[in-house]
Design an enzyme around this catalytic site. Structure first.
Site, short mmCIF file in Angstrom:
data_model
loop_
_atom_site.label_atom_id
_atom_site.label_comp_id
_atom_site.label_asym_id
_atom_site.label_seq_id
_atom_site.Cartn_x
_atom_site.Cartn_y
_atom_site.Cartn_z
NE ARG A 26 -4.17 -1.83 1.73
CZ ARG A 26 -5.02 -2.37 2.59
NH1 ARG A 26 -4.83 -2.23 3.88
NH2 ARG A 26 -6.06 -3.05 2.17
CE LYS A 29 -22.92 -16.57 5.18
NZ LYS A 29 -23.29 -15.96 6.45
N GLY A 38 -9.52 -9.41 -1.86
CA GLY A 38 -8.37 -10.02 -1.20
C GLY A 38 -8.04 -11.44 -1.66
N GLY A 79 -13.89 -3.58 -0.29
CA GLY A 79 -15.25 -3.03 -0.24
C GLY A 79 -15.48 -1.95 -1.28
P1 AMP Z 1 -16.11 -13.55 0.25
O1 AMP Z 1 -15.47 -12.83 1.38
O2 AMP Z 1 -17.60 -13.44 0.21
O3 AMP Z 1 -15.48 -13.24 -1.09
O4 AMP Z 1 -15.86 -15.09 0.53
C1 AMP Z 1 -14.59 -15.65 0.60
C2 AMP Z 1 -14.66 -16.94 1.36
O5 AMP Z 1 -15.56 -17.83 0.71
C3 AMP Z 1 -13.35 -17.66 1.43
O6 AMP Z 1 -12.89 -17.60 2.74
C4 AMP Z 1 -13.69 -19.07 1.01
O7 AMP Z 1 -13.14 -20.05 1.86
C5 AMP Z 1 -15.20 -19.12 1.09
N1 AMP Z 1 -15.78 -20.13 0.20
C6 AMP Z 1 -15.56 -20.28 -1.10
N2 AMP Z 1 -16.19 -21.37 -1.58
C7 AMP Z 1 -16.83 -21.93 -0.53
C8 AMP Z 1 -17.64 -23.10 -0.39
N3 AMP Z 1 -17.90 -23.89 -1.43
N4 AMP Z 1 -18.12 -23.37 0.85
C9 AMP Z 1 -17.84 -22.59 1.89
N5 AMP Z 1 -17.09 -21.48 1.81
C10 AMP Z 1 -16.58 -21.14 0.61
#
Ligand code: AMP
Length: 397
Positions: free
Chosen positions: A35, A199, A355, A378
């Site tokens: 950064r 999610k 990230g 974000g």
């Molecule tokens: P996000 O912060 O929403 O981009 O989510 C990232 C996280 O999603 C990472 O820590 C991954 O381990 C998790 N992730 C990705 N695929 C899966 C899955 N099939 N089941 C559970 N967690 C997941």
């Protein structure tokens, strides 16, 4: 909106909001200076033009003043990156700061204390913003893309106290804006977005906006299973947001109506527990047995995604394809990185951010291949959602 090129910094003092929120080890030394490096072009440009700079940033999430979070600790690293002496003042506003600013000569750099030592920063307090604007700077430059989605005192509110001729985005912020627009609004077709992560709920705004921008929307990661279940498939113990099933159905219908192709995994790597040493199997995405959970995309899906990426002229990627923190479920994420690297080498324009995706690209040593790697988390998501970011909007108001 003015840019740095339009302003004359000679013999002037410029207050720059940078993002020096860098990781520190137990000895309070900087462990990753990315950064600081990212802000260097803006700082150098102003110094080389004959100006002086005052740098302000937040660091971590201190609750009030806390020496552990003092920006004093990063002075040696900033000096190393800039190759020049950096003065430090242990406050952000007030007489002591004004005096230090008044004493600055062309070519000199002053670093202020952690902005988040003051509650007014996060509250976007007008008085705190005004006090920052009053320290004696001629110009205000925002180069902190990572916090541009926050209406904090130093990222947005302060801009009210500088007229349009005396404020601008720094080179990093400008590059982020143009690179994201290039992919999102001016992308050559076919445009493909790959959205992963845990999610649906956290990416819903992004998905909805992308339906107006892309030809192909590839959905991977944990959020896949909410879509698969909405389509009537067996998802076993996979991550599903049951309260988002209707939303998933609506997205699929909306995509159809807009002529956007949604690509969901056709096969998945399933595990009998959420662990790197779980037993695994590759199964059809339609039929995940009870007791098993999908933790990565399968080999057929990897091939399918590669094909779509190779046929795309513009590619946007945010979010992992699986639980890539576990080596045994990182293949999907890595393949997407490799595919984008290859397509970019063949002339596609690629934007990668977030990230996890950036970590994957770095691990695969593909950083030079990707057209643009966003420094925002974000902030990037909000840009992809089509939102106006307060830190950017304030520069032209
Ligand atoms: P996000 O912060 O929403 O981009 O989510 C990232 C996280 O999603 C990472 O820590 C991954 O381990 C998790 N992730 C990705 N695929 C899966 C899955 N099939 N089941 C559970 N967690 C997941």
């Amino acid at each position: 909106m003015k840019t740095l090129k339009d302003l004359n910094f000679k013999n002037k003092k410029t207050l720059i909001r940078v993002d020096f929120n860098v990781p520190l080890n137990d000895a309070l030394q900087v462990t990753d200076n990315t950064r600081i490096q990212a802000a260097k072009p803006t700082i150098e440009k102003i110094l080389n033009d004959g100006g002086s700079v005052i740098l302000m940033s937040h660091l971590g999430r201190p609750k009030g003043k806390d020496d552990k979070f003092s920006l004093r600790h990063i002075v040696p690293e900033v000096e190393k990156v800039l190759g020049r002496k950096v003065r430090f003042v242990d406050d952000c506003t007030g007489e002591k700061v004004k005096k230090a600013v008044a004493g600055l000569k062309p070519g000199e750099v002053l670093l202020l204390e952690n902005l988040r030592f003051y509650p007014g920063e996060k509250q976007g307090d007008e008085n705190f913003a005004k006090a920052l604007a009053d320290i004696g700077a001629d110009y205000y430059i925002n180069d902190a893309f990572g916090t541009a989605h926050r209406a904090h005192a130093s990222t947005a509110v302060i801009a009210r106290f500088f007229d349009k001729e005396h404020k601008a985005p720094g080179l990093l912020l400008e590059k982020e804006i143009t690179s994201i627009r290039k992919a999102l609004d001016e992308g050559q077709k076919p445009v493909t977005a790959i959205i992963g992560g845990a999610k649906v709920s956290s990416k819903i705004g992004v998905i909805e906006n992308l339906l107006n921008k892309v030809d192909n929307l590839i959905i991977v990661g944990g959020m896949t299973f909410t879509f698969l279940k909405a389509l009537g498939n067996k998802t076993g113990n996979s991550l599903v947001e049951d309260d988002k099933l209707e939303l998933a159905k609506r997205i699929l219908e909306e995509a159809k109506a807009k002529g956007v192709k949604i690509i969901l995994p056709v096969d998945v790597v399933i595990a009998d527990k959420f662990s790197n040493d779980a037993q695994t199997k590759i199964v059809d995405a339609q039929n995940i047995p009870d007791g098993w959970q999908g933790l990565d995309i399968g080999p057929e899906t990897r091939k399918l995604i590669d094909k779509i990426i190779q046929n795309s002229k513009t590619i946007i990627w945010n979010g992992p394809a699986g639980v890539f923190e576990f080596d045994n479920f990182a293949k999907g994420t890595e393949q997407i990185g490799l595919s984008i690297g290859k397509a970019s080498g063949n002339g596609a324009y690629s934007l990668v951010g977030g990230g996890d995706s950036v970590a994957a690209v770095k691990k695969l040593r593909l950083t030079d291949k990707i057209s643009y790697i966003s420094t925002g988390g974000g902030a990037l998501l909000e840009m992809l959602e089509g939102k106006k970011l307060p830190g950017i909007a304030a520069l032209s108001e």
